[in-house]
Design a protein around this motif. Structure first.
Motif, PDB file in Angstrom:
ATOM      1  N   CYS A  51       8.708  62.102  37.854  1.00  0.00           N
ATOM      2  CA  CYS A  51       8.323  62.817  39.061  1.00  0.00           C
ATOM      3  C   CYS A  51       6.888  63.301  38.903  1.00  0.00           C
ATOM      4  O   CYS A  51       6.522  63.849  37.863  1.00  0.00           O
ATOM      5  CB  CYS A  51       9.270  64.006  39.259  1.00  0.00           C
ATOM      6  SG  CYS A  51       8.680  65.159  40.523  1.00  0.00           S
ATOM      7  N   CYS A  54       7.357  67.647  38.911  1.00  0.00           N
ATOM      8  CA  CYS A  54       8.055  68.377  37.840  1.00  0.00           C
ATOM      9  C   CYS A  54       8.212  67.550  36.561  1.00  0.00           C
ATOM     10  O   CYS A  54       8.733  68.054  35.570  1.00  0.00           O
ATOM     11  CB  CYS A  54       9.412  68.880  38.329  1.00  0.00           C
ATOM     12  SG  CYS A  54      10.666  67.597  38.499  1.00  0.00           S
ATOM     13  N   CYS A  73      12.292  62.553  43.789  1.00  0.00           N
ATOM     14  CA  CYS A  73      12.874  63.325  42.693  1.00  0.00           C
ATOM     15  C   CYS A  73      14.112  64.083  43.181  1.00  0.00           C
ATOM     16  O   CYS A  73      14.084  64.713  44.238  1.00  0.00           O
ATOM     17  CB  CYS A  73      11.836  64.307  42.151  1.00  0.00           C
ATOM     18  SG  CYS A  73      12.431  65.360  40.831  1.00  0.00           S
ATOM     19  N   GLU A  75      15.320  66.681  41.793  1.00  0.00           N
ATOM     20  CA  GLU A  75      15.122  68.107  41.556  1.00  0.00           C
ATOM     21  C   GLU A  75      14.247  68.755  42.620  1.00  0.00           C
ATOM     22  O   GLU A  75      14.561  69.814  43.147  1.00  0.00           O
ATOM     23  CB  GLU A  75      14.474  68.348  40.183  1.00  0.00           C
ATOM     24  CG  GLU A  75      15.299  67.867  39.009  1.00  0.00           C
ATOM     25  CD  GLU A  75      16.601  68.639  38.859  1.00  0.00           C
ATOM     26  OE1 GLU A  75      16.582  69.869  39.021  1.00  0.00           O
ATOM     27  OE2 GLU A  75      17.638  67.999  38.591  1.00  0.00           O
ATOM     28  N   CYS A  76      13.101  68.109  42.887  1.00  0.00           N
ATOM     29  CA  CYS A  76      12.117  68.781  43.727  1.00  0.00           C
ATOM     30  C   CYS A  76      11.711  67.976  44.959  1.00  0.00           C
ATOM     31  O   CYS A  76      10.968  68.475  45.805  1.00  0.00           O
ATOM     32  CB  CYS A  76      10.882  69.141  42.902  1.00  0.00           C
ATOM     33  SG  CYS A  76       9.906  67.719  42.439  1.00  0.00           S
TER      34      CYS A  76
HETATM   35 ZN   LIG Z   1      10.502  66.599  40.570  1.00  0.00          ZN
END
Ligand SMILES: [Zn+2]
Length: 162
Positions: A51, A54, A73, A75-76
């Motif tokens: 990513c 992050c 991503c 996560e983000c």
């Molecule tokens: Zn990320």
């Protein structure tokens, strides 16, 4: 894509203890697929991805299986991109350091499939100070005049016959 005769020949030479490692500008992971273990990918590899925000890591399957043309991503939500060096980028890379170490310690360096005009592979080639320089390339290269042995043919054909 599948490995070719050159990939397999290099993997076999390494397994037999006749080759210490491979330094490549390719990012396709085919050397590993053919069985090579010590592979230094100085331009990175599409086998690993991260990513941009992050730095979370993803494997190639995540990219290939992504329904989104630009993989995101988990996560983000930012873009996930391959760990490759695009033109103009100078990323500090452990692969380059490992490659330099290989070149510095090498007694014999085989250069194949590159004209050595530009880039980090050309820089590495010029640092070689061992005894035997072998070049396998269809065209002339920057170092052809300095080579101990030159094959003007495809690397797959030459290495495939070893
Ligand atoms: Zn990320």
């Amino acid at each position: 894509m599948e490995p070719n005769a050159a990939h397999y020949a290099l993997a076999r030479m390494e397994a037999e203890g006749r080759l210490e490692g491979v330094i490549t500008q390719n990012i396709d992971g085919l050397h590993q697929k053919a069985g090579s273990v010590n592979v230094q990918e100085i331009h990175g590899t599409t086998l690993r991805n991260h990513c941009v925000f992050c730095r979370k890591e993803y494997d190639a399957d995540y990219i290939f299986d992504s329904p989104d043309p630009v993989p995101k991503c988990t996560e983000c939500g930012e873009m996930v991109r391959p760990d490759v060096t695009l033109y103009g980028e100078m990323l500090p890379s452990p692969a380059y350091d490992n490659a330099l170490d290989l070149v510095n310690r090498a007694d014999c360096l085989i250069i194949g499939g590159t004209s050595l005009e530009v880039g980090s592979a050309a820089q590495l080639a010029h640092k070689f100070h061992g005894n035997y320089l072998v070049i396998i390339n269809k065209g002339k290269t920057r170092l052809t005049g300095k080579a101990d042995l030159v094959f003007r043919d495809s690397i797959g054909k030459v290495l495939g016959e070893l």
